[in-house]
Design an enzyme around this catalytic site. Structure first.
Site, mmCIF file in Angstrom:
data_model
loop_
_atom_site.group_PDB
_atom_site.id
_atom_site.type_symbol
_atom_site.label_atom_id
_atom_site.label_comp_id
_atom_site.label_asym_id
_atom_site.label_seq_id
_atom_site.Cartn_x
_atom_site.Cartn_y
_atom_site.Cartn_z
ATOM 1 N N ASP A 83 0.824 -1.215 0.000
ATOM 2 C CA ASP A 83 0.000 0.000 0.000
ATOM 3 C C ASP A 83 0.860 1.268 0.000
ATOM 4 O OD1 ASP A 83 -2.368 1.311 -0.118
ATOM 5 O OD2 ASP A 83 -2.860 1.082 2.003
ATOM 6 N N ASN B 292 -10.788 -2.895 -5.680
ATOM 7 C CA ASN B 292 -10.002 -1.955 -6.493
ATOM 8 C C ASN B 292 -10.641 -1.661 -7.862
ATOM 9 O OD1 ASN B 292 -6.810 -3.122 -5.172
ATOM 10 N ND2 ASN B 292 -7.920 -1.279 -4.622
HETATM 11 C C1 IPE Z 1 -5.355 -2.805 -0.392
HETATM 12 O O1 IPE Z 1 -5.022 -1.478 -0.597
HETATM 13 C C2 IPE Z 1 -5.294 -3.562 -1.677
HETATM 14 C C3 IPE Z 1 -3.973 -3.755 -2.233
HETATM 15 C C4 IPE Z 1 -2.837 -3.378 -1.726
HETATM 16 C C5 IPE Z 1 -3.965 -4.458 -3.494
HETATM 17 P P1 IPE Z 1 -6.137 -0.364 -0.847
HETATM 18 O O2 IPE Z 1 -5.421 0.918 -0.973
HETATM 19 O O3 IPE Z 1 -7.014 -0.770 -1.979
HETATM 20 O O4 IPE Z 1 -6.993 -0.446 0.501
HETATM 21 P P2 IPE Z 1 -7.961 0.625 1.169
HETATM 22 O O5 IPE Z 1 -8.918 1.096 0.122
HETATM 23 O O6 IPE Z 1 -7.095 1.738 1.666
HETATM 24 O O7 IPE Z 1 -8.606 -0.104 2.284
HETATM 25 C C1 IPE Z 2 -1.497 0.052 -3.505
HETATM 26 O O1 IPE Z 2 -1.198 1.403 -3.559
HETATM 27 C C2 IPE Z 2 -1.494 -0.600 -4.847
HETATM 28 C C3 IPE Z 2 -2.755 -1.168 -5.277
HETATM 29 C C4 IPE Z 2 -3.909 -1.066 -4.710
HETATM 30 C C5 IPE Z 2 -2.657 -1.903 -6.503
HETATM 31 P P1 IPE Z 2 -2.368 2.432 -3.613
HETATM 32 O O2 IPE Z 2 -2.718 2.704 -5.041
HETATM 33 O O3 IPE Z 2 -3.510 1.979 -2.778
HETATM 34 O O4 IPE Z 2 -1.705 3.717 -2.984
HETATM 35 P P2 IPE Z 2 -2.400 4.783 -2.051
HETATM 36 O O5 IPE Z 2 -2.975 4.034 -0.884
HETATM 37 O O6 IPE Z 2 -3.463 5.448 -2.865
HETATM 38 O O7 IPE Z 2 -1.301 5.693 -1.658
HETATM 39 MG MG MG Z 3 -4.045 2.290 -0.851
#
Ligand code: IPE
Ligand code: IPE
Ligand code: MG
Length: 239
Positions: free
Chosen positions: A21, A69
């Site tokens: 994340d 996602n």
């Molecule tokens: C969790 O991260 C999913 C992955 C790392 C693939 P998200 O960024 O999607 O999670 P939330 O929305 O903050 O809970």
């Molecule tokens: C996690 O990074 C990657 C995926 C969910 C694929 P994020 O895209 O959630 O990054 P933040 O949380 O917006 O910074």
């Molecule tokens: Mg995220």
């Protein structure tokens, strides 16, 4: 304790997971588009996959794309799909002649996924299914609740009226993996976001503030040392 000294230490977890994340925030802090954050995140994932393998940790799970996602903007989702497509090609190039098994946890029947990703994922799982060494388990289009419902439906289809946990687990994507010992979620978010709920009931969790693309080899060593100091009791009284 440094990286070299940690190699094959019996106190290491046997199965580790990364919830990768913070890619978006990493890019935003640098005035870059989110896609470049994902690119940096996936480059870092490659490095950490190597580190984990070099340490002698047997299984690695990676949370790459959740069922939720899909709620992101179309262009971001499309970019992530091109990264998964590339990642699967690289796995094929790098691991096919090694003792590495690839298991992809997630719904590969979902028609929202590009045909090439679905095809490559299934092909890799099939080609590596008899390997007995390191297991990499990217979770793509994965949802923990959905996985549990899928297992229940498969059991109902088989005509089962009652099952125990051992039989239930045979219907999870992770049926061939070792118990999940340690989960690292970067970026400071303190939640699980639908990641491996059944499998993580007795996992140790670690939540560094570092954004995933900046999570370094040193950070990994620090996390593993913290894990080794934990007293895992599993409901009993120890130490
Ligand atoms: C969790 O991260 C999913 C992955 C790392 C693939 P998200 O960024 O999607 O999670 P939330 O929305 O903050 O809970
Ligand atoms: C996690 O990074 C990657 C995926 C969910 C694929 P994020 O895209 O959630 O990054 P933040 O949380 O917006 O910074
Ligand atoms: Mg995220």
């Amino acid at each position: 304790m440094n990286f070299e000294k940690l190699k094959n230490d019996p106190r290491l977890p046997q199965h580790i997971a990364f919830i990768i994340d913070g890619n978006g925030r990493w890019a935003k802090h640098r005035g870059l588009p989110r896609s470049l954050g994902h690119k940096a995140g996936f480059d870092n994932l490659k490095k950490h996959t190597e580190y984990v393998e070099q340490l002698g940790i047997k299984n690695l799970s990676l949370y790459c794309f959740s069922k939720e996602n899909w709620n992101r903007p179309k262009d971001e989702v499309e970019y992530l799909m091109t990264l998964f497509d590339q990642m699967l090609d690289e796995y094929k190039r790098d691991y096919l002649n090694k003792d590495v098994r690839i298991i992809i946890s997630g719904d590969m029947e979902d028609e929202r996924l590009p045909e090439s990703v679905r095809k490559k994922a299934k092909e890799l799982m099939e080609l590596t299914k008899d390997k007995t060494g390191f297991i990499i388990n990217p979770c793509i289009n994965y949802g923990g609740r959905q996985e549990i419902v899928k297992a229940v439906n498969e059991l109902l289809q088989e005509g089962k009226k009652q099952v125990d946990a051992t039989e239930f687990e045979k219907h999870l994507y992770t049926k061939d993996l070792l118990p999940l010992d340690f989960i690292i979620r970067t970026s400071g978010e303190l939640r699980t976001s639908n990641f491996l709920p059944w499998q993580s009931t007795y996992s140790e969790w670690y939540f560094p503030k570092t954004l995933w693309p900046s999570f370094s080899k040193k950070d990994l060593v620090r996390a593993l040392i913290a894990y080794m100091k934990r007293n895992r009791r599993f409901g009993a009284i120890k130490g």
